[in-house]
Structures are given as C-alpha cells and as structure tokens.
Design a protein around this motif. Structure first.
Motif, mmCIF file in Angstrom:
data_model
loop_
_atom_site.group_PDB
_atom_site.id
_atom_site.type_symbol
_atom_site.label_atom_id
_atom_site.label_comp_id
_atom_site.label_asym_id
_atom_site.label_seq_id
_atom_site.Cartn_x
_atom_site.Cartn_y
_atom_site.Cartn_z
ATOM 1 N N PRO B 224 0.811 -1.228 0.000
ATOM 2 C CA PRO B 224 0.000 0.000 0.000
ATOM 3 C C PRO B 224 0.840 1.272 0.000
ATOM 4 O O PRO B 224 0.587 2.170 -0.790
ATOM 5 N N ASN B 225 1.839 1.385 0.869
ATOM 6 C CA ASN B 225 2.629 2.621 0.930
ATOM 7 C C ASN B 225 4.107 2.287 0.882
ATOM 8 O O ASN B 225 4.741 2.156 1.921
ATOM 9 N N PRO B 226 4.675 2.142 -0.308
ATOM 10 C CA PRO B 226 6.099 1.817 -0.373
ATOM 11 C C PRO B 226 6.955 3.008 0.056
ATOM 12 O O PRO B 226 6.644 4.154 -0.248
ATOM 13 N N SER B 227 8.041 2.712 0.766
ATOM 14 C CA SER B 227 8.909 3.776 1.247
ATOM 15 C C SER B 227 9.908 4.192 0.173
ATOM 16 O O SER B 227 10.057 5.362 -0.131
ATOM 17 N N LYS B 228 10.629 3.199 -0.381
ATOM 18 C CA LYS B 228 11.589 3.480 -1.447
ATOM 19 C C LYS B 228 11.365 2.490 -2.573
ATOM 20 O O LYS B 228 10.592 1.550 -2.452
ATOM 21 N N SER B 229 12.087 2.686 -3.665
ATOM 22 C CA SER B 229 11.867 1.836 -4.828
ATOM 23 C C SER B 229 12.996 0.835 -5.043
ATOM 24 O O SER B 229 12.932 0.053 -5.979
ATOM 25 N N ASP B 230 14.041 0.852 -4.203
ATOM 26 C CA ASP B 230 15.101 -0.135 -4.405
ATOM 27 C C ASP B 230 14.635 -1.498 -3.898
ATOM 28 O O ASP B 230 13.699 -1.599 -3.112
ATOM 29 N N ARG B 231 15.317 -2.540 -4.335
ATOM 30 C CA ARG B 231 14.807 -3.891 -4.113
ATOM 31 C C ARG B 231 14.813 -4.280 -2.648
ATOM 32 O O ARG B 231 13.883 -4.926 -2.169
ATOM 33 N N ALA B 232 15.841 -3.890 -1.921
ATOM 34 C CA ALA B 232 15.884 -4.254 -0.502
ATOM 35 C C ALA B 232 14.715 -3.630 0.246
ATOM 36 O O ALA B 232 14.094 -4.276 1.098
ATOM 37 N N SER B 233 14.388 -2.379 -0.075
ATOM 38 C CA SER B 233 13.258 -1.726 0.596
ATOM 39 C C SER B 233 11.942 -2.373 0.202
ATOM 40 O O SER B 233 11.043 -2.522 1.030
ATOM 41 N N VAL B 234 11.819 -2.755 -1.067
ATOM 42 C CA VAL B 234 10.590 -3.419 -1.510
ATOM 43 C C VAL B 234 10.390 -4.716 -0.737
ATOM 44 O O VAL B 234 9.297 -5.020 -0.256
ATOM 45 N N VAL B 235 11.464 -5.486 -0.582
ATOM 46 C CA VAL B 235 11.351 -6.755 0.144
ATOM 47 C C VAL B 235 11.039 -6.496 1.613
ATOM 48 O O VAL B 235 10.199 -7.182 2.214
ATOM 49 N N GLY B 236 11.675 -5.484 2.207
ATOM 50 C CA GLY B 236 11.389 -5.157 3.600
ATOM 51 C C GLY B 236 9.944 -4.739 3.803
ATOM 52 O O GLY B 236 9.282 -5.182 4.750
ATOM 53 N N ASP B 237 9.433 -3.896 2.904
ATOM 54 C CA ASP B 237 8.034 -3.480 3.007
ATOM 55 C C ASP B 237 7.100 -4.670 2.831
ATOM 56 O O ASP B 237 6.056 -4.757 3.484
ATOM 57 N N ALA B 238 7.464 -5.584 1.942
ATOM 58 C CA ALA B 238 6.634 -6.779 1.736
ATOM 59 C C ALA B 238 6.578 -7.609 3.010
ATOM 60 O O ALA B 238 5.520 -8.116 3.396
ATOM 61 N N ILE B 239 7.724 -7.741 3.689
ATOM 62 C CA ILE B 239 7.751 -8.500 4.940
ATOM 63 C C ILE B 239 6.815 -7.863 5.956
ATOM 64 O O ILE B 239 5.989 -8.542 6.581
ATOM 65 N N ASN B 240 6.914 -6.540 6.118
ATOM 66 C CA ASN B 240 6.057 -5.855 7.085
ATOM 67 C C ASN B 240 4.587 -5.971 6.714
ATOM 68 O O ASN B 240 3.726 -6.156 7.578
ATOM 69 N N TYR B 241 4.277 -5.879 5.430
ATOM 70 C CA TYR B 241 2.881 -5.935 4.998
ATOM 71 C C TYR B 241 2.303 -7.325 5.225
ATOM 72 O O TYR B 241 1.145 -7.468 5.622
ATOM 73 N N ILE B 242 3.103 -8.358 4.981
ATOM 74 C CA ILE B 242 2.620 -9.726 5.227
ATOM 75 C C ILE B 242 2.314 -9.912 6.699
ATOM 76 O O ILE B 242 1.278 -10.474 7.074
ATOM 77 N N ARG B 243 3.195 -9.424 7.562
ATOM 78 C CA ARG B 243 2.938 -9.539 9.000
ATOM 79 C C ARG B 243 1.680 -8.789 9.392
ATOM 80 O O ARG B 243 0.877 -9.279 10.194
ATOM 81 N N GLU B 244 1.503 -7.605 8.813
ATOM 82 C CA GLU B 244 0.307 -6.807 9.113
ATOM 83 C C GLU B 244 -0.953 -7.546 8.687
ATOM 84 O O GLU B 244 -1.948 -7.592 9.422
#
Lengths: 218, 389
Positions: B224-244
């Motif tokens: 829903p709200n990505p912080s940055k567009s680099d791959r590490a950030s995308v994966v980190g946001d995905a991890i947080n979103y799955i937990r949410e």
C-alpha cells in the motif's frame, strides 16, 4: 516477535558498522605504508558498499521466504512470486472476513447504550458536585488559556471543536479528559488571523457556544 | 562395421564347403539343413494347420519307405559333423559380434538333440529328401514365424537366418541399414540439442533478468505505501505488509467468532423469555481470549498508529501540515462508535501531534485496519480541501 526481530536487525547493523570501521582503518594503514614504499595497491571504493548491499538484499529475501508458508522453490524469482501469491491470498481472506463481519453486524440488533450512559453521567455529576463552568486566563498578547467543564455526552467534543473552528479560534495545546461523567478540556487558544483576544469577550463567547450545544443536544 | 558383417558370410561359405569335402554327392549337401528345418516345424505343431502338414508328410513317408532302405543307415554319421559345425558357427558369431544372448542357446541345443533318440522322425526325414525343392520353399516360409515365436530376441533370429542362404543375407543387410539409420538419427538429435541449449542459454539470461525485474515491480504494486523503490526496501516493506495482514486476519477471525457467540446468546435469551424457563449458559463461552492488535499506516503527510487492547483503542496521529485535526478526527471517532476518553497533543512547529484514547462501544465490531484506513482517508481529504482553499 517484532521487537526481537528489530533487536536482531540492530545487532546486525552494529556488526556492519564495526566491520566498516575496521576496514576503513586498515585501508588508511595500508595506504600510508604503500606511499612510504612508493607503490600503490588499487582497491575499489565500491567493493564494500556493493557487498553490503547484496548481503542486505539476500538477508531480506531469506526473511521473506521464512515468513511465507507457500514454498515452491528457493531461487529469487520464485521467492517473489510466492510472496505475491501469499499477499493476494491474505488480502482475499481479509475481505471475506470483513464482509462476514458486516453481515453478522447487520442481522444483529442494536443495543440502547447511549441513554444509559447519559443517565449515568448526569447522576455522577450531581453526586460529585461537578458543575459546568468556563474559565479564561491571559497568557500572551494573542493567547488565552481556557478551562471548560461540561457534561459528558457523545458528540459534544466534536461539536465544540467545530464551533471553535468556525469562529476562527485555533487550539495550540489541548488536553481533554473524561472523568466522573464530565468532560474537562484545557487548552491554549489563539485566533488564526493573529487578532488580539479579550478575556471577557472570549469567555462570553465560549459560554454562549456551550449553552447552544447543550440546548441542541437536549 | 563392414568387416564385422563379412565374418558370418565367410563362415557360411566355409560351412557349405566342409560337407562337399566330406561327401561328393550334391543331394546329400541339402540333407542336413532339411533335417534341422523339419525338426523345427515338428516341434511347433500345437496348431491345427501344422497337424495337416504332418498328415501330408506321413502319407508321403508311406510311399517312400518301400523305395529307399539303404540311406537310412547313413543318417547317423552325417548328422554328427553337422551338429559340430553348427556349434562352431554359433560360438564364432558370439565372439565376433559380442552379443549376450544366453537364452536362445538351450533352445537351439534342444532342437538339435530331438532327432537322435527317436528313429520314427528319421524316417520322415528320409521321405523329405525326394521332395527337396518344394518342401524347402514351404519350410522356409513357415520357418520365419516359428523361429520368431520361439526366439523373442531379434539378434538371435537374424543370426539363424544364414541357414536359409539368400534370405539370411537380406536380413543381415536390413539389420545393417537399421543400425546406420539409428546412428544418423542420434547424431541429428545431439546436434539439435546443442544448438537449442546454446540459443536458449543466451536468451534465458536476459529473459531471466527481465522476468525478475517485472516480479519486483508486481510486488511493489501490491504494497500500500512503499517507502523506497530499491529492491531491498521493496522486500522489507513486503515482509512488514505480510505480518500486518496476518495480524488483521487473526483479529477479524476473533471478531467473527465473538459476533457469532453473541448472536447465539441473543437467541438463547429469546428462547428463555418465550418459554419462561431459566437456563444457564455454558461458562466456557464467556471466557474469550483477550483481543490485541496493532497497525501502522504512513503516507506522505500523515502517520497513524492504532493499537487495540480488548475494548480500548489508542490512536497516535502525526500530521505534517498545519490543519485542524481535532475537528475531523472527533467526527470520525463518533462515526466509528468510539467513545472518546482522553486527548492530548497540539501544534509543534508546523506539525500536529495527538494521542487519542477511546473505548469501543458495546456491539461495535471495528478493527484496527479499518480505523487506520479511515483516518488516513479523512486526513488526506482535509489536506486536499485545505490546499484548494
């Protein structure tokens, strides 16, 4: 779980920081020696940065793999595809459950709670001897400190805020407390346009607003 | 290849030469071959057609028995050297071609052993001598299916065909042609395989990168709200979103279960009222697990943190633009059936920061993600309105 993970991440970052410091110190020593010997050893500046970046990405991919129960393969493309599949599955689950919840809520009957709360609030105020009041004090040329006590009813705070907003009054620091059937509001207010506020004029305005809200709610 | 296939032919010629050296008469050269062929035919006589053939042979045998008595005594010394030469032929084939067929060997030996103990069969062999050309053709035609039935291995069948002469040669040539064709096909497949491998390997590397990039883009769109567009950030946001999402699913399941139990209680109450009887509900239904969930949302100008413990909700709101948060938030809380208990906060520079403590009214089934989503929506709407004004 979450905090432990954060601690782990912090620990990892600390390790990285230490490693970076060590590497930088070694580079300095080696450079000095090389200059003394009149020889140069080329070392890429981006080597450590790239290594760190790759390790960061691979670590996060492993973490993503660990929290995902759908596992078909261990390569990167499959990790991403499985994550997408799992996210979509969870989103569908959330939608299904929320719809089910709304259906159950629609069929059930509503309870008459507000009236009970209101009656209790009135009795509490009488019991504790609390009376509605308004106090105003001058803080600065443009600022007033306000203390308001009113009877507790749902929606009164929002109406008060709306009225103050309509009159162009801005609340800077607000504290709102509910206790013993009454609302206690203390706030620092000023006019948006920066006009000067008078104590008596403001007090009468606030009292008028409160009386109006009370009469409307009754 | 050619040298290997010349071997059996040369041996065949040598086998024909030996009887000539031993016996001067031409008719006796064909006799040993006919003996083996007739034995093969007689051994495969379960079918009715073969019985008719044997009947014809017995009739001819009756006629010839009176004519020729002398050659009967000569059968025994003629058969022995033929058997010897046959075994040599088989051994030589085995050594030359290096085929491993142990199964057909005992069958051949059994066939060869049959004429010795039975003298009646010898008489039929004698009778067949006078009809050499006609019977030879018939036996050759019948020989092929019978031998194929007896010997399932194809190389063994082809090895036995040299007994027939010209027919054997044709079979050998066919086998050679088959081998050549097989090798050609194999070579073609290998070359094709190499070419396809090289071609796909170069294309696959580029395609793999394109596919991986598109997969990361697809993952980014889901968050829903990505912080940055680099791959590490995308994966980190995905991890947080799955937990949410996992927390939200757990919370909703709990609410649905609670709602069902509440509905059952209401029905029980109605039953009690109508029947006028008093009944106690199960105490297990009342002991529900304590509800706990939290969620964070962040947009460009707004941060929302919602935490729920049982029926109390704590909302932390940070707004980066200076607008009247309290008006909008208080209205929203009224709509969501949240009883406002405590508010603290104010303006800090250009920021608005507030902490709300509310209680969920009984009967309401609001959940953390709904509160957060609606707060974000209200804040963004008011921001848009303020910017327009």
């Amino acid at each position: 779980m979450e905090y432990q993970d954060e601690d782990h991440l912090c620990f990892t970052m600390e390790e990285f920081a230490l490693a970076t410091e060590n590497v930088s110190s070694r580079q300095r020593m080696s450079r000095k020696r090389n200059y003394d010997d009149d020889t140069r050893v080329y070392k890429s500046k981006n080597l450590e940065i790239e290594r760190r970046r790759r390790e960061k990405l691979s670590t996060r991919l492993l973490m993503l793999r660990s929290i995902n129960p759908i596992i078909t393969n261990m390569n990167r493309g499959t990790i991403i595809v499985d994550a997408i599949t799992y996210i979509e599955k969870l989103q569908h689950e959330v939608q299904r459950l929320s719809q089910e919840l709304h259906q159950l809520e629609a069929t059930s009957e509503k309870t008459a709670e507000a009236k009970v709360d209101e009656i209790d609030a009135v009795e509490d105020m009488k019991h504790w001897g609390i009376q509605a009041e308004v106090r105003v004090a001058q803080i600065d040329e443009n600022k007033l400190w306000v203390k308001i006590i009113i009877e507790k009813k749902r929606g009164r705070f929002s109406k008060l805020m709306e009225a103050l907003n309509n009159f162009g009054i801005e609340l800077i620091d607000t504290n709102f407390t509910t206790t013993k059937g009454a609302f206690l509001i203390t706030s620092c207010i000023q006019v948006k346009d920066g006009e000067r506020l008078e104590i008596h004029q403001s007090k009468s305005l606030l009292q008028e607003i409160i009386n109006d809200i009370s009469s409307k709610s009754e | 290849m050619s040298s290997v296939w010349c071997g059996p032919k040369m041996y065949e010629e040598s086998s024909c030469y030996d009887p000539d050296a031993m016996m001067a008469e031409g008719a006796e050269d064909c006799f040993p071959q006919m003996v083996s062929e007739s034995e093969a035919v007689m051994s495969a006589t379960p079918t009715q057609t073969h019985t008719h053939n044997t009947f014809a042979y017995s009739y001819s045998c009756g006629e010839d028995a009176a004519n020729a008595n002398g050659p009967i005594a000569m059968e025994h010394p003629q058969q022995n050297p033929y058997n010897y030469s046959n075994t040599q032929f088989v051994e030589e084939l085995y050594s030359n071609q290096q085929f491993t067929y142990h199964t057909p060997t005992p069958d051949l030996l059994d066939l060869l052993h049959l004429p010795n103990p039975i003298p009646g069969d010898n008489r039929t062999n004698v009778s067949s001598v006078s009809y050499d050309p006609y019977l030879h053709l018939n036996l050759q035609q019948q020989q092929q299916p019978t031998l194929r039935e007896l010997l399932p291995h194809m190389p063994a069948l082809r090895n036995d065909f040299p007994f027939g002469g010209a027919a054997g040669g044709d079979d050998i040539q066919d086998f050679g042609n088959g081998l050549v064709d097989f090798t050609q096909q194999e070579v073609g497949k290998r070359r094709g395989g190499k070419r396809t491998k090289q071609f796909t390997s170069t294309t696959t590397e580029r395609q793999r990168r394109v596919d991986l990039s598109s997969k990361f883009d697809a993952l980014k769109e889901l968050i829903p709200n990505p912080s940055k567009s680099d791959r590490a950030s995308v994966v980190g946001d995905a991890i947080n979103y799955i937990r949410e999402l996992k927390r939200t699913v757990e919370e909703l399941k709990l609410l649905v279960e609670k709602k069902r139990l509440e509905k059952q209680r209401v029905m029980m109450r109605h039953k009690v009222e109508t029947e006028g009887e008093s009944s106690n509900l199960d105490p297990a239904e009342y002991s529900e697990s304590l509800r706990s969930s939290w969620i964070q949302r962040k947009t460009k100008d707004t941060e929302v943190d919602v935490r729920i413990v049982d029926n109390e909700v704590t909302i932390k709101l940070v707004q980066r633009k200076k607008i009247d948060c309290l008006v909008h938030v208080s209205h929203l809380l009224d709509q969501l059936n949240l009883d406002l208990q405590h508010v603290a906060g104010g303006h800090i520079g250009d920021f608005c920061s507030y902490l709300f403590n509310t209680k969920i009214c009984e009967g309401s089934s609001i959940y953390a993600s709904a509160i957060a989503n609606k707060l974000i929506q209200v804040m963004d709407t008011s921001l848009a309105a303020a910017s327009l004004a």
